[in-house]
Design an enzyme around this catalytic site. Structure first.
Site, mmCIF file in Angstrom:
data_model
loop_
_atom_site.group_PDB
_atom_site.id
_atom_site.type_symbol
_atom_site.label_atom_id
_atom_site.label_comp_id
_atom_site.label_asym_id
_atom_site.label_seq_id
_atom_site.Cartn_x
_atom_site.Cartn_y
_atom_site.Cartn_z
ATOM 1 N N GLU A 99 0.853 -1.197 0.000
ATOM 2 C CA GLU A 99 0.000 0.000 0.000
ATOM 3 C C GLU A 99 0.879 1.234 0.000
ATOM 4 O OE1 GLU A 99 -3.349 1.850 3.019
ATOM 5 O OE2 GLU A 99 -3.325 -0.324 2.709
ATOM 6 N N ASP A 101 0.199 5.326 0.549
ATOM 7 C CA ASP A 101 -0.905 6.150 1.060
ATOM 8 C C ASP A 101 -0.661 7.646 1.000
ATOM 9 O OD1 ASP A 101 -2.360 3.975 1.927
ATOM 10 O OD2 ASP A 101 -1.672 4.091 3.991
ATOM 11 N N GLU A 103 -3.165 10.354 2.925
ATOM 12 C CA GLU A 103 -4.379 10.567 3.709
ATOM 13 C C GLU A 103 -4.380 12.023 4.170
ATOM 14 O OE1 GLU A 103 -5.931 6.545 5.740
ATOM 15 O OE2 GLU A 103 -4.148 7.360 6.702
#
Length: 290
Positions: A99, A101, A103
Protein backbone atom coordinates in the site's frame (compact mmCIF):
# COMPACT_ATOMS: atom_id res chain seq x y z
CA UNK A 1 -13.80 30.64 -46.65
CA UNK A 2 -15.47 27.70 -44.99
CA UNK A 3 -19.25 27.62 -45.02
CA UNK A 4 -21.03 28.30 -41.71
CA UNK A 5 -22.40 24.74 -41.75
CA UNK A 6 -18.93 23.24 -42.23
CA UNK A 7 -17.51 25.48 -39.52
CA UNK A 8 -20.28 24.42 -37.14
CA UNK A 9 -19.62 20.73 -37.83
CA UNK A 10 -15.89 21.26 -37.25
CA UNK A 11 -16.54 22.96 -33.93
CA UNK A 12 -18.97 20.22 -32.95
CA UNK A 13 -16.39 17.53 -33.71
CA UNK A 14 -13.75 19.46 -31.75
CA UNK A 15 -16.09 19.82 -28.78
CA UNK A 16 -16.87 16.10 -28.91
CA UNK A 17 -13.15 15.28 -28.94
CA UNK A 18 -12.46 17.59 -25.97
CA UNK A 19 -15.29 16.05 -23.94
CA UNK A 20 -14.11 12.54 -24.82
CA UNK A 21 -10.54 13.33 -23.82
CA UNK A 22 -11.67 14.76 -20.49
CA UNK A 23 -14.37 12.22 -19.70
CA UNK A 24 -11.93 9.67 -18.39
CA UNK A 25 -13.47 9.21 -14.94
CA UNK A 26 -16.26 7.07 -16.43
CA UNK A 27 -13.58 5.05 -18.24
CA UNK A 28 -11.14 4.71 -15.37
CA UNK A 29 -13.13 4.74 -12.12
CA UNK A 30 -15.77 2.57 -10.43
CA UNK A 31 -17.78 4.01 -7.55
CA UNK A 32 -17.75 1.24 -4.96
CA UNK A 33 -19.70 2.41 -1.92
CA UNK A 34 -21.66 5.27 -0.43
CA UNK A 35 -25.25 4.65 -1.59
CA UNK A 36 -25.44 7.71 -3.83
CA UNK A 37 -22.94 9.83 -1.93
CA UNK A 38 -20.32 9.45 -4.68
CA UNK A 39 -21.05 10.96 -8.08
CA UNK A 40 -19.36 11.43 -11.44
CA UNK A 41 -20.46 14.75 -12.94
CA UNK A 42 -19.89 17.12 -15.88
CA UNK A 43 -19.65 14.42 -18.56
CA UNK A 44 -17.03 12.56 -16.55
CA UNK A 45 -14.80 15.54 -15.77
CA UNK A 46 -15.55 15.72 -12.04
CA UNK A 47 -16.04 13.20 -9.23
CA UNK A 48 -17.31 14.06 -5.76
CA UNK A 49 -17.30 12.02 -2.55
CA UNK A 50 -19.57 13.01 0.32
CA UNK A 51 -19.82 12.08 3.99
CA UNK A 52 -22.76 12.47 6.34
CA UNK A 53 -23.57 10.93 9.71
CA UNK A 54 -24.91 7.76 8.06
CA UNK A 55 -22.07 6.96 5.67
CA UNK A 56 -19.04 8.06 3.73
CA UNK A 57 -18.26 7.03 0.16
CA UNK A 58 -15.48 5.74 -2.06
CA UNK A 59 -14.23 4.65 -5.46
CA UNK A 60 -11.53 2.50 -7.03
CA UNK A 61 -9.74 2.33 -10.37
CA UNK A 62 -11.06 -0.14 -12.90
CA UNK A 63 -7.50 -1.28 -13.61
CA UNK A 64 -4.80 -2.78 -11.46
CA UNK A 65 -1.27 -1.46 -11.95
CA UNK A 66 2.21 -2.90 -11.54
CA UNK A 67 4.36 0.26 -11.38
CA UNK A 68 3.40 3.62 -12.77
CA UNK A 69 2.96 7.33 -12.22
CA UNK A 70 -0.51 8.14 -10.93
CA UNK A 71 -1.84 11.71 -10.80
CA UNK A 72 -5.11 13.03 -9.44
CA UNK A 73 -6.29 16.55 -8.72
CA UNK A 74 -8.15 16.94 -5.43
CA UNK A 75 -9.97 19.76 -3.70
CA UNK A 76 -10.46 18.84 -0.06
CA UNK A 77 -13.41 19.33 2.31
CA UNK A 78 -13.59 23.07 3.13
CA UNK A 79 -14.39 24.75 6.43
CA UNK A 80 -14.61 22.70 9.60
CA UNK A 81 -13.41 19.29 8.38
CA UNK A 82 -12.31 18.04 11.81
CA UNK A 83 -12.78 14.29 12.24
CA UNK A 84 -12.89 13.57 8.51
CA UNK A 85 -10.27 11.72 6.49
CA UNK A 86 -9.92 11.84 2.72
CA UNK A 87 -7.80 8.83 1.68
CA UNK A 88 -6.21 8.41 -1.75
CA UNK A 89 -3.91 5.42 -2.13
CA UNK A 90 -2.60 2.46 -4.10
CA UNK A 91 -3.24 -0.93 -2.51
CA UNK A 92 -3.26 -4.65 -3.18
CA UNK A 93 -5.46 -7.05 -1.19
CA UNK A 94 -4.87 -9.61 1.57
CA UNK A 95 -3.00 -9.83 4.88
CA UNK A 96 0.40 -9.30 3.25
CA UNK A 97 -0.79 -6.43 1.07
CA UNK A 98 1.27 -3.57 -0.32
CA UNK A 99 0.00 0.00 0.00
CA UNK A 100 1.15 3.55 -0.82
CA UNK A 101 -0.90 6.15 1.06
CA UNK A 102 -1.94 9.76 0.88
CA UNK A 103 -4.38 10.57 3.71
CA UNK A 104 -5.67 14.08 4.37
CA UNK A 105 -6.62 14.61 8.02
CA UNK A 106 -9.28 17.28 8.46
CA UNK A 107 -9.14 20.10 11.00
CA UNK A 108 -11.06 22.97 12.51
CA UNK A 109 -11.69 25.99 10.29
CA UNK A 110 -8.50 28.01 9.95
CA UNK A 111 -6.23 25.20 11.12
CA UNK A 112 -4.15 23.37 8.51
CA UNK A 113 -4.86 19.96 7.06
CA UNK A 114 -2.29 17.27 7.84
CA UNK A 115 -1.07 15.25 4.87
CA UNK A 116 -0.29 11.76 6.19
CA UNK A 117 1.84 9.40 4.06
CA UNK A 118 2.70 5.74 4.61
CA UNK A 119 4.18 2.77 2.75
CA UNK A 120 3.20 -0.85 3.41
CA UNK A 121 5.17 -3.77 2.03
CA UNK A 122 4.04 -7.36 2.58
CA UNK A 123 1.60 -6.20 5.23
CA UNK A 124 4.06 -4.12 7.21
CA UNK A 125 3.50 -0.37 7.50
CA UNK A 126 4.44 1.96 10.37
CA UNK A 127 6.38 4.20 7.98
CA UNK A 128 4.47 7.42 8.54
CA UNK A 129 5.62 10.86 7.49
CA UNK A 130 3.29 13.81 7.98
CA UNK A 131 3.29 17.29 6.47
CA UNK A 132 1.50 20.58 6.47
CA UNK A 133 0.86 22.00 3.01
CA UNK A 134 2.13 25.38 1.78
CA UNK A 135 -1.30 26.34 0.41
CA UNK A 136 -4.98 25.98 1.25
CA UNK A 137 -5.95 22.57 -0.23
CA UNK A 138 -9.66 23.43 0.02
CA UNK A 139 -9.57 26.60 -2.12
CA UNK A 140 -8.68 24.98 -5.42
CA UNK A 141 -7.61 21.72 -7.06
CA UNK A 142 -4.02 20.54 -6.55
CA UNK A 143 -2.23 17.57 -8.09
CA UNK A 144 -1.16 14.69 -5.83
CA UNK A 145 1.10 12.14 -7.50
CA UNK A 146 2.57 8.74 -6.71
CA UNK A 147 5.50 7.56 -8.79
CA UNK A 148 6.15 3.85 -8.17
CA UNK A 149 8.89 2.05 -10.03
CA UNK A 150 11.16 -0.90 -9.14
CA UNK A 151 13.74 1.40 -7.51
CA UNK A 152 11.72 3.97 -5.57
CA UNK A 153 8.40 5.50 -4.58
CA UNK A 154 8.09 9.28 -4.84
CA UNK A 155 5.19 11.26 -3.36
CA UNK A 156 4.67 14.66 -5.02
CA UNK A 157 2.35 17.64 -4.62
CA UNK A 158 1.92 19.93 -7.64
CA UNK A 159 5.10 18.42 -9.08
CA UNK A 160 7.15 19.06 -5.92
CA UNK A 161 8.47 15.85 -4.33
CA UNK A 162 7.79 15.61 -0.62
CA UNK A 163 8.92 12.05 0.15
CA UNK A 164 11.01 9.29 -1.38
CA UNK A 165 11.00 5.65 -0.25
CA UNK A 166 13.81 3.72 -1.90
CA UNK A 167 14.05 0.01 -2.58
CA UNK A 168 16.18 -1.28 0.30
CA UNK A 169 15.82 -5.01 -0.28
CA UNK A 170 19.62 -5.25 -0.14
CA UNK A 171 19.43 -4.61 3.63
CA UNK A 172 16.40 -6.83 4.20
CA UNK A 173 13.55 -4.32 3.83
CA UNK A 174 10.59 -5.59 1.80
CA UNK A 175 9.61 -3.41 -1.16
CA UNK A 176 6.29 -3.31 -3.06
CA UNK A 177 7.12 -4.95 -6.37
CA UNK A 178 5.24 -8.25 -6.69
CA UNK A 179 1.60 -7.35 -6.07
CA UNK A 180 -0.49 -5.32 -8.53
CA UNK A 181 -2.38 -2.46 -6.90
CA UNK A 182 -5.48 -0.42 -7.62
CA UNK A 183 -6.11 3.22 -6.80
CA UNK A 184 -8.66 3.62 -4.01
CA UNK A 185 -10.15 6.73 -2.49
CA UNK A 186 -12.64 7.31 0.30
CA UNK A 187 -14.07 10.05 2.49
CA UNK A 188 -14.95 8.76 5.92
CA UNK A 189 -15.39 9.64 9.58
CA UNK A 190 -12.35 8.95 11.75
CA UNK A 191 -12.98 11.30 14.65
CA UNK A 192 -11.66 8.71 17.10
CA UNK A 193 -8.13 9.59 15.93
CA UNK A 194 -7.93 11.94 12.94
CA UNK A 195 -7.90 15.39 14.55
CA UNK A 196 -5.65 16.05 17.56
CA UNK A 197 -5.60 12.37 18.38
CA UNK A 198 -9.39 12.16 18.55
CA UNK A 199 -9.92 15.12 20.89
CA UNK A 200 -11.83 17.07 18.24
CA UNK A 201 -14.97 15.33 17.00
CA UNK A 202 -16.84 15.67 13.73
CA UNK A 203 -19.42 18.49 13.76
CA UNK A 204 -22.30 16.82 11.95
CA UNK A 205 -24.19 20.11 11.70
CA UNK A 206 -21.70 20.96 8.93
CA UNK A 207 -22.53 17.80 6.93
CA UNK A 208 -22.53 16.78 4.18
CA UNK A 209 -18.76 17.06 3.78
CA UNK A 210 -17.60 16.90 0.16
CA UNK A 211 -14.22 16.33 -1.54
CA UNK A 212 -13.79 16.77 -5.30
CA UNK A 213 -11.58 15.01 -7.85
CA UNK A 214 -10.63 15.57 -11.48
CA UNK A 215 -7.94 14.89 -14.09
CA UNK A 216 -7.07 11.34 -13.10
CA UNK A 217 -4.09 10.11 -15.09
CA UNK A 218 -2.43 6.70 -14.83
CA UNK A 219 0.78 6.54 -16.85
CA UNK A 220 1.29 2.98 -15.74
CA UNK A 221 1.72 -0.70 -16.53
CA UNK A 222 -1.76 -2.24 -16.45
CA UNK A 223 -1.94 -5.70 -14.87
CA UNK A 224 -4.47 -8.05 -16.41
CA UNK A 225 -4.85 -11.85 -16.41
CA UNK A 226 -1.50 -12.32 -14.68
CA UNK A 227 0.61 -10.19 -17.00
CA UNK A 228 1.73 -6.59 -17.41
CA UNK A 229 1.06 -4.28 -20.35
CA UNK A 230 4.73 -3.26 -20.08
CA UNK A 231 7.27 -5.70 -21.46
CA UNK A 232 10.01 -6.43 -18.93
CA UNK A 233 12.23 -7.40 -21.82
CA UNK A 234 12.09 -3.88 -23.23
CA UNK A 235 11.85 -1.32 -20.42
CA UNK A 236 12.68 1.32 -23.02
CA UNK A 237 9.08 0.99 -24.15
CA UNK A 238 8.14 3.04 -21.10
CA UNK A 239 10.55 5.84 -21.92
CA UNK A 240 8.08 7.29 -24.38
CA UNK A 241 5.70 7.68 -21.44
CA UNK A 242 7.93 10.10 -19.58
CA UNK A 243 10.63 7.72 -18.37
CA UNK A 244 8.92 7.09 -15.06
CA UNK A 245 10.00 3.42 -14.98
CA UNK A 246 13.60 4.42 -14.24
CA UNK A 247 12.98 7.93 -12.93
CA UNK A 248 14.91 9.24 -9.95
CA UNK A 249 15.19 12.63 -8.29
CA UNK A 250 17.67 14.98 -9.93
CA UNK A 251 19.58 17.49 -7.82
CA UNK A 252 16.94 20.21 -8.27
CA UNK A 253 14.14 17.87 -7.17
CA UNK A 254 16.20 16.71 -4.18
CA UNK A 255 16.64 20.33 -3.09
CA UNK A 256 12.91 20.99 -3.43
CA UNK A 257 12.12 17.90 -1.35
CA UNK A 258 14.60 18.99 1.34
CA UNK A 259 12.90 22.41 1.41
CA UNK A 260 9.50 20.79 1.99
CA UNK A 261 10.83 18.43 4.65
CA UNK A 262 12.67 21.22 6.47
CA UNK A 263 9.73 23.64 6.49
CA UNK A 264 6.58 21.51 6.42
CA UNK A 265 7.29 18.02 7.77
CA UNK A 266 5.73 17.59 11.22
CA UNK A 267 6.37 13.88 11.83
CA UNK A 268 8.95 11.40 10.58
CA UNK A 269 9.04 7.83 11.84
CA UNK A 270 12.72 7.71 11.01
CA UNK A 271 13.51 10.17 13.82
CA UNK A 272 11.09 8.77 16.43
CA UNK A 273 13.51 7.05 18.79
CA UNK A 274 10.85 6.79 21.53
CA UNK A 275 8.67 4.74 19.23
CA UNK A 276 11.55 2.46 18.24
CA UNK A 277 13.61 2.05 21.45
CA UNK A 278 15.35 -1.04 20.05
CA UNK A 279 16.63 0.98 17.12
CA UNK A 280 15.18 2.77 14.10
CA UNK A 281 13.99 0.70 11.12
CA UNK A 282 16.90 -0.29 8.85
CA UNK A 283 15.72 1.85 5.92
CA UNK A 284 16.11 4.96 8.08
CA UNK A 285 19.59 5.82 6.94
CA UNK A 286 20.88 8.71 4.85
CA UNK A 287 21.58 6.50 1.86
CA UNK A 288 18.21 4.78 1.64
CA UNK A 289 15.62 7.15 3.08
CA UNK A 290 14.59 10.69 2.28
Amino acid sequence: MASPKLLFLSLLLLATFVVASLANLYQDIDITWGDGRANILNNGELLTLSLDKTSGSGFQSKNEYMFGKIDMQLKLVPGNSAGTVTAYYLSSQGPTHDEIDFEFLGNLSGDPYILHTNVFSQGKGNREQQFYLWFDPTADFHTYSILWNPQRIIFSVDGTPIREFKNSESIGVAYPKNQPMRIYSSLWNADDWATRGGLVKTDWSKAPFTASYKNFNANACIWSSGSSSCSSASPSSTSSNGGWYSQELDSTSQERMKWVQKNYMIYNYCTDTKRFPQGLPPECTATTMS
